[in-house]
Design an enzyme around this catalytic site. Sequence first.
Site, PDB file in Angstrom:
ATOM      1  N   LYS A 130       0.773  -1.254   0.079  1.00  0.00           N
ATOM      2  CA  LYS A 130      -0.056   0.070   0.084  1.00  0.00           C
ATOM      3  C   LYS A 130       0.782   1.369  -0.020  1.00  0.00           C
ATOM      4  O   LYS A 130       1.949   1.355   0.831  1.00  0.00           O
ATOM      5  CB  LYS A 130      -0.850   0.112   1.264  1.00  0.00           C
ATOM      6  CG  LYS A 130      -2.035   1.143   1.329  1.00  0.00           C
ATOM      7  CD  LYS A 130      -2.908   0.895   2.339  1.00  0.00           C
ATOM      8  CE  LYS A 130      -4.127   2.031   2.496  1.00  0.00           C
ATOM      9  NZ  LYS A 130      -4.942   1.799   3.451  1.00  0.00           N
ATOM     10  N   SER A 178      -9.895   1.702   2.166  1.00  0.00           N
ATOM     11  CA  SER A 178      -8.973   2.338   1.435  1.00  0.00           C
ATOM     12  C   SER A 178      -8.120   1.405   0.699  1.00  0.00           C
ATOM     13  O   SER A 178      -7.131   2.080  -0.329  1.00  0.00           O
ATOM     14  CB  SER A 178      -8.380   3.463   2.321  1.00  0.00           C
ATOM     15  OG  SER A 178      -7.584   2.785   3.400  1.00  0.00           O
ATOM     16  N   SER A 230     -10.160  -0.756   6.603  1.00  0.00           N
ATOM     17  CA  SER A 230      -9.452  -0.546   5.297  1.00  0.00           C
ATOM     18  C   SER A 230      -8.703  -1.704   4.633  1.00  0.00           C
ATOM     19  O   SER A 230      -8.570  -1.734   3.595  1.00  0.00           O
ATOM     20  CB  SER A 230      -8.747   0.675   5.379  1.00  0.00           C
ATOM     21  OG  SER A 230      -9.199   1.802   4.902  1.00  0.00           O
TER      22      SER A 230
END
Length: 476
Positions: free
Chosen positions: A77, A152, A176
Amino acid sequence: MSAGDARAIAAAVRSGARSARDVVEEHLARIAARDGELHAFTTVTGDRALAAADAVDRKVAEGIDPGPLAGVPVALKDNLCTRGVPTTCSSRILEGWVPPYDATVVTRLAAAGAIAVGKTNLDEFAMGSSTENSAFGPTRNPHDPSRVPGGSSGGSAAAVAAGFAPLALGSDTGGSIRQPAALCGVVGLKPTYGRVSRYGLVAFASSLDQVGPFGATVADTALAYDVIAGVDPLDATSIPDPVSATSAVLGEGVAGLRVGVIAELVGDRMGIAPDVLRATRRAADVLATAGATVEEVSVPSCVYGLSAYYVIAPAEASSNLARFDGVRFGMRVDAPTTLEMQRATRTAGFGPEVKRRIMLGTYALSAGYYDAYYGKALRVRTLLLREFAEAYERFDVLLSPTSPTTAFPFGAKTADPLTMYLNDVCTIPSNLTGHPALSVPFGVGDDGLPVGVQLLGPALAETTLFRAAAVLEAGR
Ligand code: GLN
């Protein structure tokens, strides 16, 4: 769709049956073929990945074991710091910033032989549930490109689902990891607060943030967890307790395990779609058939978790994001005075959702409102902790849906921020309590898209969650 099996890749590379270069080339080819459409990555680090693969292959040739993730491609990420590789948080404000150090989880993966293939797209600064808040454009769901991948950590979930990498890392402040895992049909774990080092994770809400793994299978996800978990002297919040190898107990089953289905999250008040409820009830049946005792349990304050989170998280974010001031990181919009420069930089650099959170958080913390909002939210948090502690006296594991619906179309929830926030109703309680929770794919919804169910446990119960997840994976 996903090729999965990090374990098979690592075994083949360690034994010399397959070169890490071959593995990485295959995954880079998949990325080249389809990431133009899906946009799971903000940066693909192909050359670095090939160089790292060659280093793994040299070790094998010299008779040195490269580690349990030898040659396994991983996607990171883009809020995890990577030395020499841009870390954007999918925000304009970090444009041009290249971290001078690696996050501890990145170092640990590399030390275990894993190969980072790139940085994945996210909602700006991890604020969102669809990746539609990325400054660089959304990620598409590999199962249906007209739908969101969740967020996210949508890029990480999509990367695993598309077979771009068998493993990925994400961060989970309010769901997330778990929500995108559910929407993309992969496994995702939010570990216990403090179980995985956050050194090098760009902070969003420090009392909630946790790093965790995604995998196509329960066993792969457990393997990644085993590699990244454990104390880190560079993260003062990390837990010193030793980590016992999760992978070793995966096959132990759930006979005698006490499972509580969270009544508030399977009732008709929280807006959970009927197909998701059906899947959750079926998951409960599978656990019962495998020998667990299953009962409903009430955790009444669950329903207030969302409201408390959307005060606490913005409050902490408003403080954490003060460091993006046009001086220390990324972009600067020049102006005659420092104050004007900071205002111009932050106005141009942050997107609308990030600005909304900073304003909400600043408001909630301001004199005169602090007790009414922030103080009250903290009291809800304490109440939740107590209620969960009580539930865990009677149950080893709790079960709920992960996300109220399957993947939704782009734009479906962008008009009103509250509609988007409601996605997080099932996932947020474990962030507020700091407890671990895992999402495992369990069947499909009426639209044929993946459904995920969530397993929750008390602090440091990751092993139990993986055991139960393995039973659900086999029984779905
Ligand atoms: N949907 C949550 C939010 O927007 C997700 C946060 C997270 O876990 N990073 O705050």
